[in-house]
Design a protein around this motif. Structure first.
Motif, PDB file in Angstrom:
ATOM      1  N   GLU A   1      14.405  -2.606   0.014  1.00  0.00           N
ATOM      2  CA  GLU A   1      15.039  -3.520  -0.928  1.00  0.00           C
ATOM      3  C   GLU A   1      14.308  -4.864  -0.970  1.00  0.00           C
ATOM      4  N   LYS A   2      13.965  -5.377   0.202  1.00  0.00           N
ATOM      5  CA  LYS A   2      13.253  -6.657   0.282  1.00  0.00           C
ATOM      6  C   LYS A   2      11.878  -6.548  -0.379  1.00  0.00           C
ATOM      7  N   VAL A   3      11.193  -5.449  -0.104  1.00  0.00           N
ATOM      8  CA  VAL A   3       9.845  -5.244  -0.638  1.00  0.00           C
ATOM      9  C   VAL A   3       9.875  -5.147  -2.161  1.00  0.00           C
ATOM     10  N   VAL A   4      10.849  -4.417  -2.691  1.00  0.00           N
ATOM     11  CA  VAL A   4      10.918  -4.264  -4.150  1.00  0.00           C
ATOM     12  C   VAL A   4      11.245  -5.610  -4.807  1.00  0.00           C
ATOM     13  N   LYS A   5      12.130  -6.363  -4.170  1.00  0.00           N
ATOM     14  CA  LYS A   5      12.464  -7.696  -4.696  1.00  0.00           C
ATOM     15  C   LYS A   5      11.204  -8.565  -4.776  1.00  0.00           C
ATOM     16  N   GLU A   6      10.412  -8.529  -3.710  1.00  0.00           N
ATOM     17  CA  GLU A   6       9.153  -9.290  -3.696  1.00  0.00           C
ATOM     18  C   GLU A   6       8.224  -8.836  -4.829  1.00  0.00           C
TER      19      GLU A   6
ATOM     20  N   LEU B   1       7.711   5.152  -3.721  1.00  0.00           N
ATOM     21  CA  LEU B   1       7.216   4.551  -2.484  1.00  0.00           C
ATOM     22  C   LEU B   1       7.238   5.587  -1.375  1.00  0.00           C
ATOM     23  N   ASP B   2       6.205   5.554  -0.559  1.00  0.00           N
ATOM     24  CA  ASP B   2       6.105   6.403   0.625  1.00  0.00           C
ATOM     25  C   ASP B   2       7.349   6.227   1.500  1.00  0.00           C
ATOM     26  N   GLU B   3       7.784   7.310   2.131  1.00  0.00           N
ATOM     27  CA  GLU B   3       9.006   7.215   2.945  1.00  0.00           C
ATOM     28  C   GLU B   3       8.808   6.342   4.177  1.00  0.00           C
ATOM     29  N   LYS B   4       7.566   6.026   4.507  1.00  0.00           N
ATOM     30  CA  LYS B   4       7.319   5.139   5.662  1.00  0.00           C
ATOM     31  C   LYS B   4       7.589   3.671   5.314  1.00  0.00           C
ATOM     32  N   THR B   5       7.830   3.374   4.046  1.00  0.00           N
ATOM     33  CA  THR B   5       8.061   1.986   3.634  1.00  0.00           C
ATOM     34  C   THR B   5       9.269   1.399   4.364  1.00  0.00           C
ATOM     35  N   GLU B   6       9.086   0.192   4.904  1.00  0.00           N
ATOM     36  CA  GLU B   6      10.202  -0.461   5.598  1.00  0.00           C
ATOM     37  C   GLU B   6      10.808  -1.539   4.702  1.00  0.00           C
TER      38      GLU B   6
ATOM     39  N   GLY C   1       0.790  -1.232   0.000  1.00  0.00           N
ATOM     40  CA  GLY C   1       0.000   0.000   0.000  1.00  0.00           C
ATOM     41  C   GLY C   1       0.818   1.275   0.000  1.00  0.00           C
ATOM     42  N   THR C   2       2.135   1.169   0.202  1.00  0.00           N
ATOM     43  CA  THR C   2       2.941   2.397   0.241  1.00  0.00           C
ATOM     44  C   THR C   2       3.413   2.823  -1.152  1.00  0.00           C
TER      45      THR C   2
ATOM     46  N   TYR D   1      10.848   7.282  -1.696  1.00  0.00           N
ATOM     47  CA  TYR D   1      11.834   6.477  -2.411  1.00  0.00           C
ATOM     48  C   TYR D   1      11.458   6.409  -3.885  1.00  0.00           C
ATOM     49  N   LYS D   2      12.441   6.592  -4.741  1.00  0.00           N
ATOM     50  CA  LYS D   2      12.220   6.358  -6.171  1.00  0.00           C
ATOM     51  C   LYS D   2      12.990   5.102  -6.549  1.00  0.00           C
ATOM     52  N   VAL D   3      12.294   4.145  -7.127  1.00  0.00           N
ATOM     53  CA  VAL D   3      12.938   2.882  -7.501  1.00  0.00           C
ATOM     54  C   VAL D   3      12.870   2.728  -9.019  1.00  0.00           C
ATOM     55  N   LYS D   4      14.012   2.514  -9.627  1.00  0.00           N
ATOM     56  CA  LYS D   4      14.066   2.259 -11.071  1.00  0.00           C
ATOM     57  C   LYS D   4      14.234   0.761 -11.286  1.00  0.00           C
ATOM     58  N   VAL D   5      13.291   0.162 -11.975  1.00  0.00           N
ATOM     59  CA  VAL D   5      13.316  -1.287 -12.200  1.00  0.00           C
ATOM     60  C   VAL D   5      13.527  -1.548 -13.693  1.00  0.00           C
ATOM     61  N   TYR D   6      14.485  -2.398 -13.993  1.00  0.00           N
ATOM     62  CA  TYR D   6      14.767  -2.780 -15.385  1.00  0.00           C
ATOM     63  C   TYR D   6      14.447  -4.254 -15.542  1.00  0.00           C
ATOM     64  N   VAL D   7      13.581  -4.583 -16.466  1.00  0.00           N
ATOM     65  CA  VAL D   7      13.225  -5.983 -16.705  1.00  0.00           C
ATOM     66  C   VAL D   7      13.626  -6.328 -18.131  1.00  0.00           C
ATOM     67  N   THR D   8      14.421  -7.371 -18.271  1.00  0.00           N
ATOM     68  CA  THR D   8      14.885  -7.777 -19.605  1.00  0.00           C
ATOM     69  C   THR D   8      14.615  -9.262 -19.814  1.00  0.00           C
ATOM     70  N   LEU D   9      14.407  -9.639 -21.058  1.00  0.00           N
ATOM     71  CA  LEU D   9      14.274 -11.056 -21.376  1.00  0.00           C
ATOM     72  C   LEU D   9      15.606 -11.758 -21.144  1.00  0.00           C
ATOM     73  N   ARG D  10      15.550 -12.974 -20.653  1.00  0.00           N
ATOM     74  CA  ARG D  10      16.782 -13.741 -20.496  1.00  0.00           C
ATOM     75  C   ARG D  10      17.435 -13.966 -21.858  1.00  0.00           C
ATOM     76  N   GLU D  11      18.740 -14.098 -21.828  1.00  0.00           N
ATOM     77  CA  GLU D  11      19.540 -14.281 -23.046  1.00  0.00           C
ATOM     78  C   GLU D  11      18.978 -15.361 -23.957  1.00  0.00           C
ATOM     79  N   SER D  12      18.556 -16.456 -23.349  1.00  0.00           N
ATOM     80  CA  SER D  12      18.174 -17.634 -24.132  1.00  0.00           C
ATOM     81  C   SER D  12      16.764 -17.541 -24.703  1.00  0.00           C
ATOM     82  N   VAL D  13      16.025 -16.479 -24.352  1.00  0.00           N
ATOM     83  CA  VAL D  13      14.632 -16.369 -24.783  1.00  0.00           C
ATOM     84  C   VAL D  13      14.554 -15.527 -26.052  1.00  0.00           C
ATOM     85  N   LEU D  14      13.843 -16.030 -27.037  1.00  0.00           N
ATOM     86  CA  LEU D  14      13.660 -15.289 -28.286  1.00  0.00           C
ATOM     87  C   LEU D  14      12.910 -13.990 -28.030  1.00  0.00           C
ATOM     88  N   ASP D  15      13.255 -12.936 -28.771  1.00  0.00           N
ATOM     89  CA  ASP D  15      12.628 -11.639 -28.588  1.00  0.00           C
ATOM     90  C   ASP D  15      12.039 -11.182 -29.934  1.00  0.00           C
TER      91      ASP D  15
END
Lengths: 84, 84
Positions: free
Chosen positions: B55-60, B47-52, A32-33, B2-16
């Motif tokens: 890093e773990k949350v973004v990974k999830e 993300l709100d600055e109250k986020t705890e 929610g954050t 918090y500003k989080v920049k997320v980069y998502v790429t296809l794996r090397e072995s996957v056709l694009d």
């Protein structure tokens, strides 16, 4: 070989319905954050080392095809001597 | 905030197929030195600055929603104290 990383983002003033949908899903999952989500594109181009004026050429490719300059911004980074 | 920049790429072995289509279009436009194009996603999360445990949350969030770990890789950068 040149490796070019291109980032294309929607301009600030343009609504991002895909980002809004992702934000809604994250809230549903309990995160929610999350206050805002903006979705853009990330592209990797590999150019032959014979390419001339790489910066000018990549700018042209962005303007003509990779980004829509009316609603999107772009930036790019060029790495030289990349072995693929 | 918090500003989080997320980069998502296809794996090397996957056709694009989207990347292959863009490469074809670039060749048609005269940019014949483009050897490969890979297309991914770039996301900005605020993300709100109250986020705890940011890093773990973004990974999830990446594992559950933002990326498909079977065919995609992701990485992210967290910036603190961003004023939106």
């Amino acid at each position: 070989m040149y490796k070019v990383k291109v980032y294309v983002t929607l301009r600030e003033s343009v609504l991002d319905p895909q980002g809004a949908a992702v934000k809604g899903s994250l809230h549903s999952l309990g995160y929610g954050t999350v206050e805002e989500v903006r979705i853009g594109k990330y592209m990797e181009l590999f150019l032959d080392e014979k390419t001339e004026n790489v910066e000018k050429v990549v700018k042209e490719m962005c303007e003509k095809l990779l980004a829509n300059p009316v609603i999107e911004d772009y930036r790019f980074e060029i790495e030289e001597g990349v072995v693929q």
